[in-house]
Design a protein around this motif. Structure first.
Motif, PDB file in Angstrom:
ATOM      1  N   GLY A 117       2.090   9.867 -10.001  1.00  0.00           N
ATOM      2  CA  GLY A 117       1.124  10.061 -11.094  1.00  0.00           C
ATOM      3  C   GLY A 117       0.389  11.378 -10.969  1.00  0.00           C
ATOM      4  N   LEU A 118       0.060  11.767  -9.733  1.00  0.00           N
ATOM      5  CA  LEU A 118      -0.612  13.054  -9.500  1.00  0.00           C
ATOM      6  C   LEU A 118       0.280  14.207  -9.950  1.00  0.00           C
ATOM      7  N   VAL A 119       1.540  14.170  -9.528  1.00  0.00           N
ATOM      8  CA  VAL A 119       2.470  15.234  -9.913  1.00  0.00           C
ATOM      9  C   VAL A 119       2.650  15.264 -11.425  1.00  0.00           C
ATOM     10  N   GLN A 174       0.826  -1.204   0.000  1.00  0.00           N
ATOM     11  CA  GLN A 174       0.000   0.000   0.000  1.00  0.00           C
ATOM     12  C   GLN A 174       0.865   1.261   0.000  1.00  0.00           C
ATOM     13  N   ALA A 175       1.972   1.246   0.741  1.00  0.00           N
ATOM     14  CA  ALA A 175       2.871   2.411   0.765  1.00  0.00           C
ATOM     15  C   ALA A 175       3.475   2.653  -0.610  1.00  0.00           C
ATOM     16  N   VAL A 176       3.862   1.589  -1.293  1.00  0.00           N
ATOM     17  CA  VAL A 176       4.388   1.724  -2.659  1.00  0.00           C
ATOM     18  C   VAL A 176       3.308   2.283  -3.583  1.00  0.00           C
ATOM     19  N   ALA A 177       2.081   1.807  -3.425  1.00  0.00           N
ATOM     20  CA  ALA A 177       0.976   2.308  -4.252  1.00  0.00           C
ATOM     21  C   ALA A 177       0.716   3.791  -3.980  1.00  0.00           C
ATOM     22  N   ILE A 178       0.848   4.220  -2.739  1.00  0.00           N
ATOM     23  CA  ILE A 178       0.650   5.630  -2.397  1.00  0.00           C
ATOM     24  C   ILE A 178       1.707   6.492  -3.064  1.00  0.00           C
ATOM     25  N   VAL A 179       2.971   6.078  -2.979  1.00  0.00           N
ATOM     26  CA  VAL A 179       4.058   6.843  -3.599  1.00  0.00           C
ATOM     27  C   VAL A 179       3.888   6.866  -5.113  1.00  0.00           C
ATOM     28  N   ASP A 212       0.538  14.208 -13.762  1.00  0.00           N
ATOM     29  CA  ASP A 212      -0.685  14.713 -14.390  1.00  0.00           C
ATOM     30  C   ASP A 212      -0.821  16.224 -14.220  1.00  0.00           C
ATOM     31  N   LEU A 213      -0.424  16.735 -13.054  1.00  0.00           N
ATOM     32  CA  LEU A 213      -0.516  18.180 -12.833  1.00  0.00           C
ATOM     33  C   LEU A 213       0.495  18.949 -13.674  1.00  0.00           C
ATOM     34  N   VAL A 214       1.743  18.454 -13.728  1.00  0.00           N
ATOM     35  CA  VAL A 214       2.804  19.181 -14.434  1.00  0.00           C
ATOM     36  C   VAL A 214       2.691  19.004 -15.938  1.00  0.00           C
ATOM     37  N   VAL A 215       2.522  17.766 -16.392  1.00  0.00           N
ATOM     38  CA  VAL A 215       2.507  17.482 -17.830  1.00  0.00           C
ATOM     39  C   VAL A 215       1.124  17.703 -18.434  1.00  0.00           C
ATOM     40  N   GLY A 216       0.106  17.160 -17.800  1.00  0.00           N
ATOM     41  CA  GLY A 216      -1.240  17.223 -18.371  1.00  0.00           C
ATOM     42  C   GLY A 216      -2.064  18.392 -17.906  1.00  0.00           C
ATOM     43  N   HIS A 217      -1.596  19.123 -16.883  1.00  0.00           N
ATOM     44  CA  HIS A 217      -2.315  20.271 -16.323  1.00  0.00           C
ATOM     45  C   HIS A 217      -3.742  19.896 -15.909  1.00  0.00           C
ATOM     46  N   ARG A 218      -3.871  18.713 -15.287  1.00  0.00           N
ATOM     47  CA  ARG A 218      -5.182  18.264 -14.838  1.00  0.00           C
ATOM     48  C   ARG A 218      -5.015  17.351 -13.630  1.00  0.00           C
ATOM     49  N   PRO A 236      -6.211  13.828 -11.650  1.00  0.00           N
ATOM     50  CA  PRO A 236      -6.864  12.549 -11.926  1.00  0.00           C
ATOM     51  C   PRO A 236      -8.300  12.594 -11.394  1.00  0.00           C
ATOM     52  N   GLU A 237      -9.211  11.955 -12.082  1.00  0.00           N
ATOM     53  CA  GLU A 237     -10.622  11.991 -11.695  1.00  0.00           C
ATOM     54  C   GLU A 237     -10.883  11.342 -10.340  1.00  0.00           C
ATOM     55  N   ASN A 238     -10.084  10.339  -9.976  1.00  0.00           N
ATOM     56  CA  ASN A 238     -10.372   9.585  -8.752  1.00  0.00           C
ATOM     57  C   ASN A 238      -9.686  10.151  -7.512  1.00  0.00           C
ATOM     58  N   ILE A 239      -9.169  11.374  -7.595  1.00  0.00           N
ATOM     59  CA  ILE A 239      -8.517  11.974  -6.433  1.00  0.00           C
ATOM     60  C   ILE A 239      -9.566  12.565  -5.499  1.00  0.00           C
TER      61      ILE A 239
END
Length: 187
Positions: free
Chosen positions: A78-80, A68-73, A82-88, A90-93
């Motif tokens: 992925g969040l970073v 679970q800790a690996v999945a969190i990291v 998506d924010l930096v590259v895709g400027h969006r 994730p829907e499930n956040i």
């Protein structure tokens, strides 16, 4: 009956709501149930409780916590991205409002669901707090490690600026995610 009679054949389902009609193409198939049933969507499966002796249970718990800790990291990466590259986002956040909604849903599902969610949230907080993010404990540990490697203290002003910038970015992220929660809640 209509869905069951179209095994492996595409059908169109029309949903009506306040914004109009929405058409969806689906293909019914045999669900892995006993006896087998032709259907679409979600199926319920039989679940059970598994019990272990104390020491093996600790080992399994450690494995689950580690994965679970690996999945969190990984999710944070992925969040970073998506924010930096895709400027969006994730829907499930989910942020504070989304988490409150999840806690309400989990509490209605029973104490096991609520306890499971609380443990995931606690692990999430622990992992995020230990990462080398300025303004969090992990950021402070990173500066202590840098001081140990450099064998001299980092300038107080430099550390203060880094933590202030990190704190501002964290607040901005919380605000963005909270606005996302509000939009998701009312859509």
């Amino acid at each position: 009956q209509e869905i069951r009679s179209h095994n492996q054949q595409e059908i169109v389902i029309v949903a009506h709501d306040t914004s109009g009609d929405h058409s969806y193409s689906v293909t019914p198939s045999e669900l892995s149930m006993t006896p087998p049933v032709v259907g679409i969507g979600v199926q319920l499966v039989a679940v059970g409780t598994v019990s272990y002796a104390f020491l093996p249970a600790l080992g399994y718990a450690g494995q689950i916590i580690g994965s679970q800790a690996v999945a969190i990291v990984t999710s944070l990466g992925g969040l970073v991205r998506d924010l930096v590259v895709g400027h969006r986002l994730p829907e499930n956040i989910a942020g504070p409002i989304g988490i409150a909604v999840l806690v309400g849903e989990a509490s209605r599902s029973g104490w096991q669901s609520l306890l499971s969610l609380i443990s995931i949230l606690s692990l999430n907080l622990a992992v995020l707090n230990i990462l080398p993010i300025p303004a969090l404990d992990g950021g402070r540990l990173a500066f202590l490690l840098a001081e140990a490697v450099l064998r001299r203290p980092v300038r107080v002003r430099v550390e203060a600026i880094v933590h202030q910038v990190g704190f501002a970015l964290l607040l901005a992220l919380i605000l963005i995610i909270t606005l996302h929660d509000i939009r998701t809640l009312f859509s």
